[in-house]
Design a protein around this motif. Structure first.
Motif: not given
Length: 111
Positions: A82-90, A75-80, A1-12
């Motif tokens: 909840a998960r401690g970081r943001l790795d990917i933003m689409v 959304v960015v603040s909530a992701a960080v 799993m290439r994105l194991h434990e990564k945090t991503a936000i995808i708009t739309g």
């Protein structure tokens, strides 16, 4: 799993390409924050957050109007938080506020 434990936000992420990316990112192990105006997919079917859960993935839906800085920041603040970081933003979503134009002709306001 290439994105194991990564945090991503995808708009739309409720429909179309955003939905497909969200499902794939979750399948690859990411926790995906689905940032969209509504949970209902334009093409029909179950909401993306439900589909991801049924497929064994991890996702959180957050209502977000990408034309409003406050929504994107939330959304960015909530992701960080909840998960401690943001790795990917689409940045997949668009608004109907501005007419389409070439990327090189896009102003900061349009972006």
């Amino acid at each position: 799993m290439r994105l194991h434990e990564k945090t991503a936000i995808i708009t739309g992420a409720s429909s179309g390409l955003g939905r497909a990316m969200a499902r794939r990112f979750a399948a690859e192990g990411a926790h995906v924050f689905l940032a969209d105006m509504d949970t209902t997919p334009r093409e029909g079917g179950a909401p993306t957050v439900e589909v991801i859960a049924e497929e064994g993935g991890s996702a959180t839906f957050m209502r977000c109007d990408v034309s409003r800085w406050e929504d994107v920041d939330a959304v960015v603040s909530a992701a960080v938080a909840a998960r401690g970081r943001l790795d990917i933003m689409v940045n997949n979503a668009m608004t109907g506020r501005y007419p389409p134009k070439r990327l090189t002709d896009t102003t900061l306001e349009h972006w």
